[in-house]
Design a protein around this motif. Sequence first.
Motif, PDB file in Angstrom:
ATOM      1  N   ASP A   1       2.913   3.333   9.331  1.00 43.06           N
ATOM      2  CA  ASP A   1       2.004   2.080   9.430  1.00 43.06           C
ATOM      3  C   ASP A   1       2.790   0.834   8.566  1.00 43.06           C
ATOM      4  OD1 ASP A   1      -0.508   0.732   8.845  1.00 43.06           O
ATOM      5  OD2 ASP A   1      -0.022   0.671   6.780  1.00 43.06           O
ATOM      6  N   PRO A   2       3.827   1.004   7.903  1.00 37.30           N
ATOM      7  CA  PRO A   2       4.517  -0.282   7.473  1.00 37.30           C
ATOM      8  C   PRO A   2       5.625  -0.716   8.522  1.00 37.30           C
ATOM      9  CG  PRO A   2       5.103   1.638   6.071  1.00 37.30           C
ATOM     10  CD  PRO A   2       4.027   1.987   6.792  1.00 37.30           C
TER      11      PRO A   2
ATOM     12  N   HIS B   1      -5.004  -1.350   0.806  1.00 36.88           N
ATOM     13  CA  HIS B   1      -4.228  -2.551   1.326  1.00 36.88           C
ATOM     14  C   HIS B   1      -4.126  -2.475   2.760  1.00 36.88           C
ATOM     15  CE1 HIS B   1      -3.249  -3.618  -2.628  1.00 36.88           C
ATOM     16  NE2 HIS B   1      -2.545  -2.258  -3.032  1.00 36.88           N
ATOM     17  N   TYR B   2      -4.447  -1.274   3.300  1.00 34.78           N
ATOM     18  CA  TYR B   2      -4.712  -1.054   4.741  1.00 34.78           C
ATOM     19  C   TYR B   2      -5.979  -1.743   5.293  1.00 34.78           C
ATOM     20  CZ  TYR B   2      -5.016   1.283   9.292  1.00 34.78           C
ATOM     21  OH  TYR B   2      -4.937   1.722  10.713  1.00 34.78           O
TER      22      TYR B   2
ATOM     23  N   MET C   1       0.823   3.797  -3.078  1.00 35.20           N
ATOM     24  CA  MET C   1       0.556   5.398  -2.805  1.00 35.20           C
ATOM     25  C   MET C   1       1.638   6.285  -3.414  1.00 35.20           C
ATOM     26  SD  MET C   1      -0.391   6.896   1.059  1.00 35.20           S
ATOM     27  CE  MET C   1      -1.389   8.531   0.764  1.00 35.20           C
ATOM     28  N   PHE C   2       3.037   6.145  -3.173  1.00 34.82           N
ATOM     29  CA  PHE C   2       4.065   6.766  -3.688  1.00 34.82           C
ATOM     30  C   PHE C   2       3.991   6.779  -5.182  1.00 34.82           C
ATOM     31  CE2 PHE C   2       6.140   6.606   0.814  1.00 34.82           C
ATOM     32  CZ  PHE C   2       6.047   7.985   0.849  1.00 34.82           C
ATOM     33  N   VAL C   3       3.907   5.799  -5.870  1.00 36.77           N
ATOM     34  CA  VAL C   3       3.702   5.450  -7.215  1.00 36.77           C
ATOM     35  C   VAL C   3       2.748   6.624  -7.759  1.00 36.77           C
ATOM     36  CG1 VAL C   3       2.853   3.962  -9.025  1.00 36.77           C
ATOM     37  CG2 VAL C   3       4.384   3.277  -7.600  1.00 36.77           C
TER      38      VAL C   3
ATOM     39  N   GLY D   1       0.718  -1.105   0.003  1.00 31.12           N
ATOM     40  CA  GLY D   1      -0.125   0.017   0.094  1.00 31.12           C
ATOM     41  C   GLY D   1       0.967   1.202   0.119  1.00 31.12           C
ATOM     42  N   THR D   2       1.926   1.342   0.907  1.00 30.70           N
ATOM     43  CA  THR D   2       2.788   2.488   0.752  1.00 30.70           C
ATOM     44  C   THR D   2       3.337   2.665  -0.370  1.00 30.70           C
ATOM     45  OG1 THR D   2       3.013   1.983   3.241  1.00 30.70           O
ATOM     46  CG2 THR D   2       4.731   3.464   1.962  1.00 30.70           C
TER      47      THR D   2
END
Length: 592
Positions: A265-266, A544-545, A73-75, A69-70
């Motif tokens: 979170d990660p 994904h969270y 998100m950055f993508v 998910g992280t």
Amino acid sequence: MESNATDQFFKNTVLGHPAGLFVLFFTEMWERFSYYGMRAILVIFLTGVITGDNPGWGWDKPAALSLLGTYAMFVYLTPIVGGWLADNKIGYRLAVVIGALLMTMGHAAMAVETPTFLYIGITLLILGNGFFKPNMTSIISKMYEGRNEKKDGAYNIFYMGVNAGAFLGIMLCGWIGENVSWSYGFGLAGIFMLLGMLQFYFAQPLFGDIGSKPKKETEDLIDTLVDNPESSSNKESGKLNRFLTIDYALIGVFIISALIFIINDPLSKIGNINTLNFTIAGMTDSLFFALLAAIIFIVILAIRIPRYERIVRDRMIAFTIFCIFTIFFWAAFEQAAGSLPLYTRDFTNRVLEGNASLIFKIIDLIVTVVPIGIITYVLISLFRKTFSRISLSNIILGFSFVVIWALVIYKLYINFSAEAKEVEITWFAILNSLFIIMFAPLFTKWWDSKYNPPASVKYGLGLIIMAIGFGLLAFAARNVPLGAETAKLSMIWLVLAYLFHTLGELCLSPMGLSYLSKLVPARMVAFMFGVYYLAIAIGNKMAHYVGGDIEKITEESGLSHFFLIFTIVPIVLGLISFALHPLLKKLMHGVR
């Protein structure tokens, strides 16, 4: 007939379009090959058992999905920075080359299969994507300046390259990753990214000055005033909405809160590192800062948008509403990269024997060979027109396809040699690209007809049709016991789910950028472009969270309840979108 600066590109065409478009087609295809190929196997590899011939890392599901998910998100956030750098500093073409090199190194790092290189690889992929993604379409836009009647066809061809790359990447990286080695799967993605970069780099003569390093701002200003003496006054036309101190302060709080959530979170789920470690009203520190960032962002929009002129204000409100729907659409749709592969692995009967196995092998042969055959025809057409000008680029591209065909033949040989067939987990993920290629022309005809529905209806249909796919999965899992870790459900439910998800995507996904260009004044496109991609980024992280709780929800309420979340919420939002049609029509002031 008045000549255009882009006439040179149409003197020697391939299938009616400039040859440069097909160089971009194949470059984007290899980039999507690498992106979707890696993404298809990441969660399966991370959560796989740590024993056996091809072991995974044994991560728990929340940790693996938090990392995905992280990354996702950055993508969608880094292209905002990469696009600005290309526009103002380095040019589109150099940005594409830098991005491709960074992504090549990222895939190579992931192939090492150690935690340190995994994080290095993902960081390089995020940075590379920021340079690469926004600048391919910018080159196309420049190539077709003054030829708007050809743009729709050009972007349709380019979009086919996107889906062809996703199809090939998921199929080959997934097959090799699952059956041979995860390292080889990650490495294969990097090899084709490198070949795509080289093919693009040696095709530079086809692009002329398009995408080269931009002139200095003073030179650009002089050129603009010479070409259009009134442009400076036009630039100031309309009421400008300058950023105030309160705007900057709120943006600062938003960025800090969002970064705390994105990083913490990660860290908390992968390394059990809690940077702040507090609980408020039952919320962990990560969730608290996520909600704080969301609230602050809404406040920023609420205080900025009303300061615009009435029509601009209304249209931006309409687009903001569409962005909210976009968040929830992607939060559900992106389960395809996270929870759905886990469902496929753990709860689907993928073993076929006898006639069923033979039928699947024939279907797999057809859906594999036909698309690659069509793409190879495009490749040969490009060779015929451009080999004398960009021979090295064409040789690299031809070599790439020799490797593709060799891998495909090897894969088909292995599959047909086995009496029984266990369908790969990643095979189902190619259905999205396959269905897009099949149904996109029908949707294009629908949107071009007199039956073209308004924006609110398209968004509502997209949400509800996608929700039907999750409803089918919920129905299929209705008898799976609480806490069950495995089951043998029919794979037909997965096929139908991917079909409805794709139909929903075709209703909603292409609409975002289209309505951005229609509703937002040119001087504010950059800001709202950032808002739109931020919406997609939030949707990916939210996907994904929530998806990371598939195990917890399955234990407490059942697997069926997990999929009901992604059934009920989108249906409710789809109905709200239908109900908002009169308001949105009024806010859009004639834009369709």
